[in-house]
Write a protein that holds these residues in place. Structure first.
Motif, mmCIF file in Angstrom:
data_model
loop_
_atom_site.group_PDB
_atom_site.id
_atom_site.type_symbol
_atom_site.label_atom_id
_atom_site.label_comp_id
_atom_site.label_asym_id
_atom_site.label_seq_id
_atom_site.Cartn_x
_atom_site.Cartn_y
_atom_site.Cartn_z
ATOM 1 N N GLY A 59 -8.956 -37.752 -39.607
ATOM 2 C CA GLY A 59 -8.724 -37.092 -40.884
ATOM 3 C C GLY A 59 -8.837 -37.991 -42.093
ATOM 4 O O GLY A 59 -8.558 -37.558 -43.212
ATOM 5 N N ARG A 60 -9.262 -39.230 -41.909
ATOM 6 C CA ARG A 60 -9.403 -40.141 -43.041
ATOM 7 C C ARG A 60 -10.799 -40.011 -43.632
ATOM 8 O O ARG A 60 -11.778 -39.841 -42.903
ATOM 9 C CB ARG A 60 -9.168 -41.584 -42.595
ATOM 10 C CG ARG A 60 -7.770 -41.798 -42.024
ATOM 11 C CD ARG A 60 -7.568 -43.239 -41.641
ATOM 12 N NE ARG A 60 -7.623 -44.121 -42.795
ATOM 13 C CZ ARG A 60 -7.500 -45.430 -42.738
ATOM 14 N NH1 ARG A 60 -7.291 -46.018 -41.574
ATOM 15 N NH2 ARG A 60 -7.561 -46.174 -43.824
ATOM 16 N N PRO A 61 -10.941 -40.070 -44.981
ATOM 17 C CA PRO A 61 -12.274 -39.978 -45.596
ATOM 18 C C PRO A 61 -13.176 -41.097 -45.098
ATOM 19 O O PRO A 61 -12.782 -42.262 -45.063
ATOM 20 C CB PRO A 61 -11.984 -40.114 -47.097
ATOM 21 C CG PRO A 61 -10.550 -39.755 -47.252
ATOM 22 C CD PRO A 61 -9.878 -40.188 -45.994
ATOM 23 N N ARG A 62 -14.377 -40.716 -44.686
ATOM 24 C CA ARG A 62 -15.359 -41.696 -44.203
ATOM 25 C C ARG A 62 -16.488 -41.880 -45.210
ATOM 26 O O ARG A 62 -17.070 -42.952 -45.318
ATOM 27 C CB ARG A 62 -15.936 -41.233 -42.870
ATOM 28 C CG ARG A 62 -16.977 -42.176 -42.300
ATOM 29 C CD ARG A 62 -17.549 -41.673 -41.008
ATOM 30 N NE ARG A 62 -16.578 -41.704 -39.945
ATOM 31 C CZ ARG A 62 -16.221 -42.810 -39.297
ATOM 32 N NH1 ARG A 62 -16.742 -43.971 -39.631
ATOM 33 N NH2 ARG A 62 -15.342 -42.758 -38.324
ATOM 34 N N GLY A 63 -16.794 -40.835 -45.958
ATOM 35 C CA GLY A 63 -17.874 -40.867 -46.933
ATOM 36 C C GLY A 63 -17.960 -39.513 -47.604
ATOM 37 O O GLY A 63 -16.998 -38.747 -47.637
#
Length: 704
Positions: free
Chosen positions: A154-158
């Motif tokens: 759930g962490r922003p990757r791009g």
């Protein structure tokens, strides 16, 4: 429908009816366009090639999204490694072609909003809203839409973003739905790419550990086919990996050992998951042989097939050493006997047979038979003392031969222990008949002479080095200095090997000088067995034999590391003081008891108007007002003599240009390692304006 409109609106004029018809037709055209647009998006998602992955898949996504939404720019990015404020483009489509690689900071960009909030939509005027972002401003971007890409956690990757030089005219709800769908595909593919990269890295690390591990690893089929071999193992045998894989293991064995190897493989196959060990010779490609210690175990692979894992350690040198030691014992002219922990004989060389009369076959595995009747208890006490490490050497003994005759012996016992102070594994006895007493006594006298010299010397490191530079003897203090646990760790080693590389030429010249008959003192650096560096001071004298010939050197060496560290600390402290004086924002000077300036800082030079060159070596008379000079010198002498711990005074200075200024001076004595007598450190700052203010205030009070 037109008829219905006419029926419903029959009361309207003809031109109003035509307007209504035209509006309805335009509405139907828009609905048809939106439907076609949505169908194109669905078809594009469905037509993403299933056999394409990685960068090619992402390039296809951005190109299709550009066609569907009729936008000029589409980018897929990911966070730069180790950063949360910078992204790099992993796939881009700009004006009908693949865009160049790009990496940029998120600050002041609409992409920053996407990464922080999950999405962003600016249908027009983007370049004006983000004027600091060079890309929208340079390309005059009107419309912008973006969606974040997320990892499995759930962490922003791009993010995925679309841009165009024209305002967006499509329905924002439908457009965002399409962009979100494409973003989900892009995020999934990026996640898979990262997982593949991590898997490749793990495989590469495993391959490196496998190939370069300094052991030979073989995987064999039960019939002896080589399934795999590591690079190190193949190289040890003179082959490449490809030359062995797929071939029979017989390739690396002599024909005479094939039956043995076959039996060993069968044994492993018959007892899966059990480990077997053996020593055997392997055959190199060049025909030479090496001894290996092998550990083998049969397991099941992922397909349920039986395979045999073999780990080989090269023990050629160990066996050669053991064979050499065995030969030396067997060929030794002195009787050598070894006992295990239960006092049973484990070796008995021919010299022992010759001296005592019992053969090796009669002795091995039994207790020693040469104890005279009635001395069994004394022998037991002797054995127990040796086990405890309390048995001095040599030991005088009386033992009997097989024929019953008694002989007087000298015994040198050696106890081989698992570790220093630990339980012994083997007791070795070297025996000398009393007929050899003269030689043994001479050796004992030489040993005692050396011991007396060591004992009579200072309680520092005492060592004897022969003329070739090899260590012949060293006392416990020396062993501790080297980090050794016993003399066996260092005897016969070159003393130069423990000297710091930069000091070796100097030490070698010093050793040659002492061996030439001179005495000398040398300071040098030593690196002990644990890699620690020490500073030493060595006093050496030539060591002579009874004929007066120099046989080596006797030296007493002192560890001066602490002293050196203290000296270096003092030098560092003095250097720090000089830097402090030089860079201080107020005037600082260092002077001797006679007032001669040894150091002045930049602030003091600016205060007096004199340069550093003009003041060094001069006294404070150069700039002190004549009426204040006497008091200043008297206080300096009292400080230097220790009569006062510090001094504070106000006095007048005459600057180089003739101006007079008032200064406040605070002085204290300091001790520097490079000076025998205390010096004076004085801090000086200008109080002229303060004096003027005080005088004006006093004058005002007087007038009032």
């Amino acid at each position: 429908m037109i008829a219905d409109i006419k029926n419903d609106q029959s009361f309207l004029p003809i031109h109003d009816e035509l307007g209504i018809l035209r509006a309805r037709v335009a509405e139907l055209e828009r609905e048809t366009t939106d439907l076609k647009w949505a169908n194109r998006a669905i078809n594009a998602l469905a037509s993403c090639p299933g056999n394409v992955d990685g960068q090619a898949f992402l390039r296809t996504l951005v190109r299709q999204l550009s066609d569907i939404l009729t936008v000029a720019h589409v980018f897929i990015t990911e966070l730069s490694p180790g950063r949360t404020d910078r992204v790099r483009v992993v796939a881009g489509w700009s004006r009908g072609q693949t865009s160049d690689p790009l990496e940029y900071d998120l600050a002041s960009t609409p992409c920053k909003i996407v990464m922080d909030q999950g999405s962003a939509f600016f249908p027009e005027g983007t370049w004006r809203l983000f004027a600091q972002d060079s890309y929208p401003a340079r390309h005059h971007i009107e419309g912008y839409m973006g969606e974040s890409l997320f990892s499995r956690t759930g962490r922003p990757r791009g993010h995925l973003c679309i841009m165009d030089e024209q305002p967006f005219l499509f329905d924002p709800v439908q457009g965002r739905a399409i962009v979100k769908a494409f973003a989900a595909l892009a995020g999934t593919e990026l996640e898979r790419l990262h997982a593949d990269a991590a898997l490749r890295q793990r495989e590469e690390r495993f391959r490196t550990l496998y190939d370069d591990n300094p052991s030979m690893y073989f995987t064999l089929s039960p019939d002896g086919l080589i399934v795999s071999v590591n690079r190190y193992g193949a190289a040890q045998l003179g082959y490449t990996v490809n030359e062995l894989v797929g071939h029979s293991v017989w390739t690396v064995f002599d024909e005479t050992d094939r039956e043995t190897v076959l039996t060993q493989l069968q044994q492993c196959a018959d007892h899966p998951f059990r480990t077997f060990t053996w020593d055997i010779q392997k055959l190199r490609k060049d025909g030479s042989r090496l001894w290996v210690h092998e550990r083998a175990r049969a397991i099941l692979d992922s397909d349920g097939n039986l395979i045999i894992l073999v780990v080989c350690e090269n023990v050629t040198e160990h066996r050669r050493t053991s064979r050499l030691l065995s030969t030396l014992i067997r060929e030794s002219p002195l009787p050598i006997v070894s006992l295990d922990q239960t006092a049973k004989v484990t070796s008995w060389n021919p010299a022992a047979t010759k001296l005592f009369g019992w053969t090796e076959e009669e002795i091995i595995g039994k207790e020693l038979p040469y104890i005279p009747p009635g001395e069994e208890e004394a022998a037991d006490h002797l054995w127990e003392a040796g086990v405890r490490g309390e048995l001095p050497a040599p030991v005088e003994l009386r033992r009997q031969r097989k024929d019953g005759t008694l002989i007087d012996l000298l015994l040198w016992p050696v106890y081989v222990r698992e570790r220093p102070g630990g339980k012994f594994e083997t007791a070795i006895g070297i025996l000398v008949d009393q007929s050899n007493l003269v030689r043994a006594e001479a050796a004992r006298r030489e040993s005692e002479r050396r011991l007396r010299m060591i004992i009579d010397s200072e309680p520092e490191c005492v060592k004897i080095v022969n003329v070739d530079g090899l260590i012949a003897s060293m006392n416990p203090a020396g062993l501790a200095l080297l980090g050794a646990t016993s003399e066996r760790d260092i005897l016969g080693k070159s003393v130069v090997s423990f000297i710091h590389p930069d000091d070796r030429p100097t030490y070698e010249r010093f050793h040659r000088m002492v061996c030439a008959g001179e005495r000398g003192v040398l300071t040098f650096r030593l690196i002990d067995l644990h890699g620690r560096q020490r500073h030493l001071e060595s006093h050496a004298v030539p060591l002579r034999d009874d004929a007066g010939m120099v046989t080596g050197t006797l030296s007493i060496t002192r560890d001066i590391t602490v002293r050196r560290q203290a000296e270096e600390a003092l030098r560092a402290s003095e250097s720090l003081l000089h830097r402090f004086v030089a860079d201080a924002p107020i005037g600082l000077v260092i002077a001797d008891r006679n007032g001669r300036l040894l150091h002045v800082n930049r602030a003091f030079c600016e205060l007096t108007g004199y340069s550093e060159e003009e003041m060094l070596g001069r006294t404070s008379a150069l700039y002190t007002h004549p009426d204040d000079l006497g008091e200043s010198l008297r206080l300096a002498v009292r400080l230097a003599d220790g009569n006062r711990s510090n001094v504070s005074l106000e006095q007048r200075y005459v600057r180089k240009n003739g101006d007079m200024i008032w200064v406040a001076v605070k002085a204290t004595p300091v001790q520097l390692p490079t000076h025998d007598q205390p010096l004076l450190l004085a801090a000086v700052h200008d109080i002229t304006e303060q004096q003027k203010s005080e005088r004006l205030l006093a004058e005002e009070k007087r007038i009032l």
